[in-house]
Scaffold this motif. Sequence first.
Motif, PDB file in Angstrom:
ATOM      1  N   CYS A  45       0.820  -1.215   0.000  1.00  0.00           N
ATOM      2  CA  CYS A  45       0.000   0.000   0.000  1.00  0.00           C
ATOM      3  C   CYS A  45       0.848   1.256   0.000  1.00  0.00           C
ATOM      4  O   CYS A  45       0.404   2.331  -0.434  1.00  0.00           O
ATOM      5  N   PHE A  46       2.088   1.166   0.484  1.00  0.00           N
ATOM      6  CA  PHE A  46       2.967   2.336   0.516  1.00  0.00           C
ATOM      7  C   PHE A  46       3.559   2.646  -0.864  1.00  0.00           C
ATOM      8  O   PHE A  46       4.043   3.757  -1.095  1.00  0.00           O
ATOM      9  N   TYR A  47       3.542   1.660  -1.775  1.00  0.00           N
ATOM     10  CA  TYR A  47       4.146   1.848  -3.094  1.00  0.00           C
ATOM     11  C   TYR A  47       3.388   2.856  -3.948  1.00  0.00           C
ATOM     12  O   TYR A  47       3.955   3.433  -4.885  1.00  0.00           O
ATOM     13  N   THR A  48       2.120   3.055  -3.655  1.00  0.00           N
ATOM     14  CA  THR A  48       1.273   3.918  -4.493  1.00  0.00           C
ATOM     15  C   THR A  48       1.010   5.283  -3.861  1.00  0.00           C
ATOM     16  O   THR A  48       0.205   6.045  -4.386  1.00  0.00           O
ATOM     17  N   THR A  49       1.668   5.600  -2.760  1.00  0.00           N
ATOM     18  CA  THR A  49       1.473   6.875  -2.070  1.00  0.00           C
ATOM     19  C   THR A  49       2.756   7.689  -2.155  1.00  0.00           C
ATOM     20  O   THR A  49       3.824   7.217  -1.730  1.00  0.00           O
ATOM     21  N   ALA A  50       2.651   8.889  -2.686  1.00  0.00           N
ATOM     22  CA  ALA A  50       3.836   9.701  -2.965  1.00  0.00           C
ATOM     23  C   ALA A  50       4.645   9.998  -1.712  1.00  0.00           C
ATOM     24  O   ALA A  50       5.872   9.901  -1.713  1.00  0.00           O
ATOM     25  N   ARG A  51       3.952  10.347  -0.615  1.00  0.00           N
ATOM     26  CA  ARG A  51       4.692  10.757   0.583  1.00  0.00           C
ATOM     27  C   ARG A  51       5.500   9.612   1.170  1.00  0.00           C
ATOM     28  O   ARG A  51       6.604   9.813   1.690  1.00  0.00           O
ATOM     29  N   TYR A  52       4.972   8.367   1.078  1.00  0.00           N
ATOM     30  CA  TYR A  52       5.707   7.225   1.607  1.00  0.00           C
ATOM     31  C   TYR A  52       6.861   6.831   0.687  1.00  0.00           C
ATOM     32  O   TYR A  52       7.906   6.368   1.158  1.00  0.00           O
ATOM     33  N   LEU A  95      28.627  13.564  -0.836  1.00  0.00           N
ATOM     34  CA  LEU A  95      28.092  14.919  -0.957  1.00  0.00           C
ATOM     35  C   LEU A  95      26.764  14.928  -1.713  1.00  0.00           C
ATOM     36  O   LEU A  95      25.884  15.741  -1.417  1.00  0.00           O
ATOM     37  N   LEU A  96      26.638  14.041  -2.695  1.00  0.00           N
ATOM     38  CA  LEU A  96      25.378  13.956  -3.437  1.00  0.00           C
ATOM     39  C   LEU A  96      24.219  13.625  -2.501  1.00  0.00           C
ATOM     40  O   LEU A  96      23.189  14.302  -2.499  1.00  0.00           O
ATOM     41  N   TYR A  97      24.395  12.585  -1.671  1.00  0.00           N
ATOM     42  CA  TYR A  97      23.313  12.167  -0.790  1.00  0.00           C
ATOM     43  C   TYR A  97      23.200  13.048   0.451  1.00  0.00           C
ATOM     44  O   TYR A  97      22.221  12.944   1.194  1.00  0.00           O
ATOM     45  N   LEU A  98      24.185  13.906   0.645  1.00  0.00           N
ATOM     46  CA  LEU A  98      24.063  14.904   1.704  1.00  0.00           C
ATOM     47  C   LEU A  98      22.998  15.931   1.367  1.00  0.00           C
ATOM     48  O   LEU A  98      22.317  16.461   2.255  1.00  0.00           O
ATOM     49  N   ILE A  99      22.821  16.196   0.082  1.00  0.00           N
ATOM     50  CA  ILE A  99      21.849  17.198  -0.352  1.00  0.00           C
ATOM     51  C   ILE A  99      20.543  16.586  -0.843  1.00  0.00           C
ATOM     52  O   ILE A  99      19.542  17.285  -0.990  1.00  0.00           O
ATOM     53  N   VAL A 100      20.534  15.265  -1.078  1.00  0.00           N
ATOM     54  CA  VAL A 100      19.309  14.605  -1.523  1.00  0.00           C
ATOM     55  C   VAL A 100      18.207  14.739  -0.470  1.00  0.00           C
ATOM     56  O   VAL A 100      17.048  15.011  -0.802  1.00  0.00           O
ATOM     57  N   THR A 101      18.561  14.572   0.805  1.00  0.00           N
ATOM     58  CA  THR A 101      17.555  14.648   1.870  1.00  0.00           C
ATOM     59  C   THR A 101      16.904  16.028   1.969  1.00  0.00           C
ATOM     60  O   THR A 101      15.672  16.118   2.015  1.00  0.00           O
ATOM     61  N   PRO A 102      17.671  17.148   2.011  1.00  0.00           N
ATOM     62  CA  PRO A 102      16.994  18.457   2.037  1.00  0.00           C
ATOM     63  C   PRO A 102      16.094  18.709   0.831  1.00  0.00           C
ATOM     64  O   PRO A 102      14.996  19.250   0.987  1.00  0.00           O
ATOM     65  N   VAL A 103      16.547  18.310  -0.361  1.00  0.00           N
ATOM     66  CA  VAL A 103      15.722  18.514  -1.558  1.00  0.00           C
ATOM     67  C   VAL A 103      14.462  17.650  -1.486  1.00  0.00           C
ATOM     68  O   VAL A 103      13.358  18.098  -1.833  1.00  0.00           O
ATOM     69  N   THR A 104      14.605  16.405  -1.009  1.00  0.00           N
ATOM     70  CA  THR A 104      13.439  15.528  -0.870  1.00  0.00           C
ATOM     71  C   THR A 104      12.465  16.064   0.165  1.00  0.00           C
ATOM     72  O   THR A 104      11.238  15.998  -0.017  1.00  0.00           O
ATOM     73  N   LEU A 105      12.976  16.613   1.258  1.00  0.00           N
ATOM     74  CA  LEU A 105      12.110  17.210   2.269  1.00  0.00           C
ATOM     75  C   LEU A 105      11.338  18.401   1.707  1.00  0.00           C
ATOM     76  O   LEU A 105      10.163  18.612   2.040  1.00  0.00           O
ATOM     77  N   THR A 106      11.987  19.168   0.853  1.00  0.00           N
ATOM     78  CA  THR A 106      11.300  20.282   0.201  1.00  0.00           C
ATOM     79  C   THR A 106      10.173  19.774  -0.688  1.00  0.00           C
ATOM     80  O   THR A 106       9.068  20.331  -0.697  1.00  0.00           O
ATOM     81  N   VAL A 107      10.442  18.697  -1.432  1.00  0.00           N
ATOM     82  CA  VAL A 107       9.411  18.108  -2.286  1.00  0.00           C
ATOM     83  C   VAL A 107       8.283  17.536  -1.436  1.00  0.00           C
ATOM     84  O   VAL A 107       7.096  17.649  -1.802  1.00  0.00           O
ATOM     85  N   MET A 108       8.598  16.932  -0.290  1.00  0.00           N
ATOM     86  CA  MET A 108       7.566  16.403   0.602  1.00  0.00           C
ATOM     87  C   MET A 108       6.690  17.522   1.159  1.00  0.00           C
ATOM     88  O   MET A 108       5.483  17.352   1.361  1.00  0.00           O
ATOM     89  N   THR A 109       7.285  18.678   1.408  1.00  0.00           N
ATOM     90  CA  THR A 109       6.503  19.838   1.844  1.00  0.00           C
ATOM     91  C   THR A 109       5.569  20.301   0.737  1.00  0.00           C
ATOM     92  O   THR A 109       4.409  20.659   0.993  1.00  0.00           O
ATOM     93  N   LEU A 110       6.061  20.284  -0.494  1.00  0.00           N
ATOM     94  CA  LEU A 110       5.200  20.622  -1.637  1.00  0.00           C
ATOM     95  C   LEU A 110       4.056  19.619  -1.770  1.00  0.00           C
ATOM     96  O   LEU A 110       2.926  19.991  -2.116  1.00  0.00           O
ATOM     97  N   GLU A 111       4.340  18.336  -1.499  1.00  0.00           N
ATOM     98  CA  GLU A 111       3.286  17.315  -1.557  1.00  0.00           C
ATOM     99  C   GLU A 111       2.220  17.578  -0.496  1.00  0.00           C
ATOM    100  O   GLU A 111       1.012  17.427  -0.752  1.00  0.00           O
ATOM    101  N   HIS A 112       2.653  18.000   0.700  1.00  0.00           N
ATOM    102  CA  HIS A 112       1.694  18.369   1.740  1.00  0.00           C
ATOM    103  C   HIS A 112       0.872  19.587   1.308  1.00  0.00           C
ATOM    104  O   HIS A 112      -0.339  19.652   1.567  1.00  0.00           O
ATOM    105  N   TYR A 113       1.518  20.522   0.660  1.00  0.00           N
ATOM    106  CA  TYR A 113       0.814  21.710   0.176  1.00  0.00           C
ATOM    107  C   TYR A 113      -0.268  21.328  -0.844  1.00  0.00           C
ATOM    108  O   TYR A 113      -1.405  21.812  -0.774  1.00  0.00           O
TER     109      TYR A 113
END
Length: 304
Positions: A45-52, A95-113
């Motif tokens: 069920c988590f595979y079809t939900t964007a936030r998960y 360094l790549l994955y150091l910045i992946v989390t902040p960018v993903t969190l920003t996208v998750m905030t957009l998903e909440h919006y």
Amino acid sequence: MNSNNSVFGQTSAQLHSKFIIVQVLVVIFLCVNLLLIVTFFKNECFYTTARYILFAVTLLSDSFLFLVSDLLFIFTFFRVTMWVSLCSVICISVLLYLIVTPVTLTVMTLEHYVAICMPLRHAELCSTRSTVHVILIIHCLSSAPYAVIFIIFVASASLDFYYQYRICSVEIFTVYKWQDHVRSAVFQFYFLIMCLIIMLCYVKIMKVARTASGDDKISLSKGLRTVTLHAFQLLLCLIQFWYPLITSSLIYTNFTDFQHVRFFCYIMFNLAPRCLSPLIYGLRDEMFLHALKKCLSYGMCDRT
């Protein structure tokens, strides 16, 4: 002579205590993340939900970052050297994955919006297909600043430099001092863009929450608290973009102070933000918490 020996012994004891603290924290975080990752992949069920799906991306990227950065920390602690060419590849991946989390969190905030302010279009905009495309965009955006850093490093360093043996560190990319300024400028640009996105989403969600009533108001207030936790987590992650400015200003000062600052920054801005993800989605989310308890109960039953 005795005073110098006592200072050296105290410094050595502090280094060993810091090493043990980091190892304990990394092991705990890796075990928690592994449990959450297993919970995600055991429930379709988590595979079809964007936030998960985005949550799983943060868990995987953070786990990779914990593992590789801890290996580099161990190499540095025991003064293990390696080729600069190999070190550069490892550091770029970290360094790549150091910045992946902040960018993903920003996208998750957009998903909440989108879920709160545009509920009728949420299913269309946040489908599984579009989420996969967003994940690719996240990695492209995350790799852009380090592509610039790597290109500048390749253009500045001589060919012989890649075959030298050095203690692997991110500072290896700084051949000239002006490279620090370029790296800081790129990071500050990302910091500004992500902060603006978070603030705009927060203001829009606040407006919708004020006009809501009844059950909608309860769900909106919960969503608002989630966005607030995201904002705090993202703030800690984004502060790490100031790290080059801090280290470049302290690298020529007292060595002990420099090591204390590096240890504090690593704990506060690398480890701490990433331990909030299990709290936000692993414990506060009722659906994921139920799946987590189910996974744990199955594990206990299998053992018995």
